[in-house]
Design a protein around this motif. Structure first.
Motif, PDB file in Angstrom:
ATOM      1  N   GLU A   1      23.144 -23.326  25.086  1.00 51.50           N
ATOM      2  CA  GLU A   1      24.760 -22.691  25.885  1.00 51.50           C
ATOM      3  C   GLU A   1      25.186 -22.548  24.348  1.00 51.50           C
ATOM      4  O   GLU A   1      25.827 -21.690  24.362  1.00 51.50           O
ATOM      5  CB  GLU A   1      24.638 -22.207  27.155  1.00 51.50           C
ATOM      6  N   SER A   2      26.360 -23.845  24.218  1.00 48.22           N
ATOM      7  CA  SER A   2      27.247 -23.902  23.398  1.00 48.22           C
ATOM      8  C   SER A   2      26.762 -23.195  22.496  1.00 48.22           C
ATOM      9  O   SER A   2      27.690 -22.717  21.213  1.00 48.22           O
ATOM     10  CB  SER A   2      28.412 -25.265  23.889  1.00 48.22           C
ATOM     11  N   MET A   3      25.217 -23.605  21.748  1.00 48.81           N
ATOM     12  CA  MET A   3      24.412 -23.385  20.779  1.00 48.81           C
ATOM     13  C   MET A   3      24.917 -22.131  20.398  1.00 48.81           C
ATOM     14  O   MET A   3      24.897 -20.867  19.748  1.00 48.81           O
ATOM     15  CB  MET A   3      23.603 -24.015  20.304  1.00 48.81           C
ATOM     16  N   VAL A   4      25.136 -21.432  21.680  1.00 48.90           N
ATOM     17  CA  VAL A   4      24.123 -19.436  21.250  1.00 48.90           C
ATOM     18  C   VAL A   4      25.581 -19.317  21.327  1.00 48.90           C
ATOM     19  O   VAL A   4      26.164 -18.086  20.314  1.00 48.90           O
ATOM     20  CB  VAL A   4      23.438 -19.102  22.562  1.00 48.90           C
ATOM     21  N   GLU A   5      26.489 -19.082  22.114  1.00 48.98           N
ATOM     22  CA  GLU A   5      28.355 -19.088  21.681  1.00 48.98           C
ATOM     23  C   GLU A   5      28.810 -19.369  20.039  1.00 48.98           C
ATOM     24  O   GLU A   5      29.632 -17.932  20.191  1.00 48.98           O
ATOM     25  CB  GLU A   5      29.368 -19.792  22.919  1.00 48.98           C
TER      26      GLU A   5
ATOM     27  N   MET B   1      26.498 -16.365  17.950  1.00 52.68           N
ATOM     28  CA  MET B   1      27.576 -15.308  18.166  1.00 52.68           C
ATOM     29  C   MET B   1      28.457 -14.514  18.295  1.00 52.68           C
ATOM     30  O   MET B   1      28.703 -14.083  17.356  1.00 52.68           O
ATOM     31  CB  MET B   1      27.084 -15.174  19.864  1.00 52.68           C
ATOM     32  N   ASP B   2      29.311 -15.976  17.323  1.00 56.25           N
ATOM     33  CA  ASP B   2      30.652 -16.233  16.865  1.00 56.25           C
ATOM     34  C   ASP B   2      30.622 -16.301  16.015  1.00 56.25           C
ATOM     35  O   ASP B   2      31.893 -16.474  15.022  1.00 56.25           O
ATOM     36  CB  ASP B   2      31.537 -16.990  17.882  1.00 56.25           C
ATOM     37  N   HIS B   3      29.354 -16.338  14.767  1.00 61.85           N
ATOM     38  CA  HIS B   3      29.138 -16.674  13.450  1.00 61.85           C
ATOM     39  C   HIS B   3      29.694 -18.033  13.048  1.00 61.85           C
ATOM     40  O   HIS B   3      30.534 -17.854  11.752  1.00 61.85           O
ATOM     41  CB  HIS B   3      30.023 -15.589  12.637  1.00 61.85           C
ATOM     42  N   GLU B   4      30.188 -18.341  13.802  1.00 61.19           N
ATOM     43  CA  GLU B   4      30.989 -19.955  13.628  1.00 61.19           C
ATOM     44  C   GLU B   4      29.008 -20.957  13.422  1.00 61.19           C
ATOM     45  O   GLU B   4      29.929 -21.869  11.803  1.00 61.19           O
ATOM     46  CB  GLU B   4      30.950 -20.616  15.306  1.00 61.19           C
ATOM     47  N   LEU B   5      28.462 -20.643  13.589  1.00 64.55           N
ATOM     48  CA  LEU B   5      27.599 -21.558  13.002  1.00 64.55           C
ATOM     49  C   LEU B   5      25.805 -20.110  12.871  1.00 64.55           C
ATOM     50  O   LEU B   5      26.255 -18.818  13.570  1.00 64.55           O
ATOM     51  CB  LEU B   5      26.592 -22.608  14.366  1.00 64.55           C
ATOM     52  N   SER B   6      24.981 -20.914  11.765  1.00 66.90           N
ATOM     53  CA  SER B   6      23.952 -19.502  12.307  1.00 66.90           C
ATOM     54  C   SER B   6      22.868 -20.678  12.689  1.00 66.90           C
ATOM     55  O   SER B   6      23.049 -21.509  13.065  1.00 66.90           O
ATOM     56  CB  SER B   6      23.203 -20.268  10.327  1.00 66.90           C
ATOM     57  N   PRO B   7      21.998 -19.841  12.835  1.00 67.46           N
ATOM     58  CA  PRO B   7      20.885 -20.951  13.558  1.00 67.46           C
ATOM     59  C   PRO B   7      20.115 -21.035  13.123  1.00 67.46           C
ATOM     60  O   PRO B   7      19.538 -22.045  13.677  1.00 67.46           O
ATOM     61  CB  PRO B   7      20.096 -19.472  13.841  1.00 67.46           C
ATOM     62  N   TYR B   8      19.980 -21.193  11.387  1.00 65.17           N
ATOM     63  CA  TYR B   8      19.362 -22.368  10.659  1.00 65.17           C
ATOM     64  C   TYR B   8      20.189 -23.559  10.503  1.00 65.17           C
ATOM     65  O   TYR B   8      19.727 -24.319  10.829  1.00 65.17           O
ATOM     66  CB  TYR B   8      19.277 -21.275   9.094  1.00 65.17           C
ATOM     67  N   ASN B   9      21.153 -23.588  10.860  1.00 62.07           N
ATOM     68  CA  ASN B   9      21.931 -24.361  10.420  1.00 62.07           C
ATOM     69  C   ASN B   9      21.553 -25.424  11.844  1.00 62.07           C
ATOM     70  O   ASN B   9      21.420 -26.856  12.042  1.00 62.07           O
ATOM     71  CB  ASN B   9      23.383 -24.629  10.757  1.00 62.07           C
ATOM     72  N   VAL B  10      21.482 -24.556  12.941  1.00 60.37           N
ATOM     73  CA  VAL B  10      21.114 -25.219  14.728  1.00 60.37           C
ATOM     74  C   VAL B  10      19.597 -26.279  14.484  1.00 60.37           C
ATOM     75  O   VAL B  10      19.378 -27.033  14.851  1.00 60.37           O
ATOM     76  CB  VAL B  10      21.306 -24.064  15.909  1.00 60.37           C
ATOM     77  N   VAL B  11      18.502 -25.297  13.626  1.00 61.87           N
ATOM     78  CA  VAL B  11      18.035 -25.822  13.486  1.00 61.87           C
ATOM     79  C   VAL B  11      17.458 -26.971  12.841  1.00 61.87           C
ATOM     80  O   VAL B  11      17.338 -28.215  13.508  1.00 61.87           O
ATOM     81  CB  VAL B  11      16.355 -25.067  13.111  1.00 61.87           C
ATOM     82  N   GLU B  12      18.510 -27.275  11.943  1.00 62.70           N
ATOM     83  CA  GLU B  12      18.129 -28.184  11.165  1.00 62.70           C
ATOM     84  C   GLU B  12      19.087 -29.664  12.118  1.00 62.70           C
ATOM     85  O   GLU B  12      18.448 -30.862  11.911  1.00 62.70           O
ATOM     86  CB  GLU B  12      19.619 -28.472   9.912  1.00 62.70           C
TER      87      GLU B  12
END
Ligand code: B12
Ligand SMILES: Nc1nc2c(ncn2[C@@H]2O[C@H](COP(=O)(O)OP(=O)(O)OP(=O)(O)O)[C@@H](O)[C@H]2O)c(=O)[nH]1
Ligand SMILES: [Mg+2]
Lengths: 133, 319
Positions: free
Chosen positions: B290-294, B297-308
């Protein structure tokens, strides 16, 4: 573990051709999130029990409007027991005289639902009475 | 207790077979333990896939083919898949109604399965159910898909022989022949041959098959079989075509090739599924997902970073 689904066989024993109720209930059960196997008309108790076994059903629902319930319903329960499927919940409905109900319950039918029963009542009863596998 | 089930499955007990398929569907831990034990007893059954648009007669044909196999003394397992509702999660499993004449035959075991949201024409655990039936000693296992559109072709990756069922009156066949479903047929079945337009459909399909045979260099040219499943007509031709395809696969070594390819794909898919299951569960701890999604959503992180980040956390980099 994935979410468990209630699997129910809806069957019409004997030569009774009244299938509106059975078909209606099949739809209602599916819309209530159950997995429904409708076996169609003219089923012998042996066929119904074999279907329950191969499908690993939680519930067998029997529909009779032609007066054959006193023989067929208890026979299905008896055969289920013989196949080690005593845990399967058996319910019935259709045209069933009130005075027949006590005997049917004694024989192991959990509940009988007559014409006009709200389908919510039926669904709720099944949900609260299925047994774990 | 699980070992009792193993023994019972190998002896063909329908009660054990049935219960284990339920465990598979529910992703019950007991299924995994059991499947490890019975795997070495699989691979003996011949796997037949039956696919086609909704209502083309797949179940009726399955019933007829089963009848034919039984007359030859062969035992049959059937797994028939129907769709779950995406809204309620419920399902009307209507295939058994066409097969009731086998319900008391101990040589036939028929199981209905709901897709439970799985795409591709089969349920996620159809393969597992097929293995259980195989280990239980059935000579043939028939897999009936949901009524498919053009690109639900998973059955090809499960079956040894795939039959594609067509019927007259479903519109422009040549259009639907462009891709997907029309490319996976080892055998075409034109069912409902009692209906108008059957001859035309037959010649269109036959024409297309001949054309294919001249464009692509194919050692197996799919036969086009005409049936009226409700009357049992053409069942014997279909059985012969299945036998011929089987002989072709066995003699050319293609059966092994097919099964090797299937094993590779299936193994990768199982690893994929299991890794996903574990990682999803871990990310659910402390609502980390959930915090990742937030943050995304806020463009603080990209999903690409999260995957890595996530992959790096649990998998050591390749050497
Ligand atoms: C429609 C109807 C027909 C239609 C059937 C169409 C069809 N495909 O179903 C037709 C015209 C074909 C027909 C024919 C006959 N019928 Co007629 N028919 C009826 C009628 C008017 C309504 C039945 C119905 O569809 N109800 C609607 C459905 C939704 O209700 P239901 O099935 O009762 O289901 C509800 C509950 O009972 C319960 N339920 C039912 N099944 C199940 C199963 C489970 C698991 C559960 C939990 C609950 C449950 O839940 C449902 C929702 O509340 C009834 C009279 C009546 N009022 O019931 C007579 C009736 C059933 N028929 C009767 C008779 C005698 C016949 C015939 C023999 C000849 C005749 N006299 O017309 C033939 C026989 C046909 C055959 N082959 O069996 C008698 C039966 C008498 C008896 N049992 O003692 C009845 C009661 C009429 C009467 N009062 O004489 N029939
Ligand atoms: N006229 C005619 N009808 C047929 C024939 N074969 C099947 N049917 C009918 O077509 C309908 C659908 O048959 P099924 O066997 O249930 O078809 P299916 O492809 O399994 O259907 P789904 O599983 O719902 O996609 C039934 O009413 C059958 O009786 C045939 O050869 N001729
Ligand atoms: Mg079908």
């Amino acid at each position: 573990m994935a979410e468990k689904k209630i699997k129910i066989i809806v069957a019409k024993p004997g030569l009774d051709g009244h299938d509106r109720g059975a078909k209606l209930l099949s739809r209602i059960f599916a819309e209530a999130g159950m997995e429904v196997v409708y076996t169609g008309l003219r089923q012998t108790p042996e066929m119904i029990v074999e279907a329950a076994l191969q499908e690993d059903a939680d519930v067998v629902g029997l529909s009779s409007l032609s007066g054959v319930h006193n023989y067929f319903f208890p026979k299905v329960v008896e055969l289920l027991k013989a196949k080690k499927l005593a845990n399967v919940l058996v319910v019935g409905g259709g045209i069933i005289p009130l005075e027949d109900i006590p005997e049917l319950k004694k024989a192991g039918i959990a509940e009988i639902f007559g014409p006009g029963t709200s389908t919510e009542v039926i669904v709720d009863f099944i949900r609260s009475n299925v047994k774990a596998k | 207790m699980i070992m009792d089930y193993v023994a019972e499955i190998l002896q063909g007990s329908p009660l054990a077979v049935s219960r284990v398929i339920t465990w598979l569907e529910n992703e019950d831990e007991r299924a995994r333990v059991l499947m490890k034990e019975i795997y070495s007893h699989t691979g003996n059954a011949y796997l037949l896939g039956i696919t086609g648009s909704p209502g083309t007669g797949k179940s009726t044909l399955t019933d007829g083919v089963t009848w034919q196999f039984r007359n030859k003394g062969q035992t049959v397992g059937i797994v028939a898949v129907d769709p779950s509702s995406p809204f309620t999660g419920g399902a009307l499993l209507g295939d058994r109604i066409r097969m009731t004449r086998h319900s008391e035959d101990p040589g036939v075991f028929m199981r209905s399965m709901a897709t439970r949201g799985y795409l591709g024409g089969l349920a996620q655990f159809t393969r597992g159910a097929v293995k259980v039936l195989d280990a239980s000693g059935k000579n043939y296992v028939i897999i009936e898909t949901v009524g498919v559109g053009q690109d639900e072709v998973d059955v090809m990756r499960v079956a040894d022989t795939t039959c594609v069922v067509l019927v007259p009156g479903l519109g422009d066949v040549i259009q639907s022949m462009k891709a997907g479903i029309m490319e996976i047929a080892d055998i075409y079945v034109i069912n409902k041959y009692d209906q108008p337009g059957a001859d035309q459909l037959y010649s269109e399909v036959q024409f297309r098959v001949n054309q294919d045979a001249s464009i692509k260099d194919r050692a197996w040219v799919p036969p086009v079989i005409r049936t009226v499943a409700v009357e049992g007509k053409g069942e014997d031709d279909l059985i012969e075509a299945i036998a011929a395809h089987r002989t072709y696969l066995e003699q050319s070594g293609k059966l092994l090739e097919k099964r090797r390819e299937r094993t590779r794909e299936e193994t990768l898919q199982m690893i994929h599924h299991e890794l996903f299951r574990i990682i999803r569960a871990r990310l659910a701890e402390n609502s980390r997902i959930e915090s990742m999604v937030e943050k995304i959503m806020d463009h603080e992180l990209s999903p690409y970073n999260v995957v890595e980040e996530v992959v790096g956390e649990w998998l050591p980099p390749a050497k």
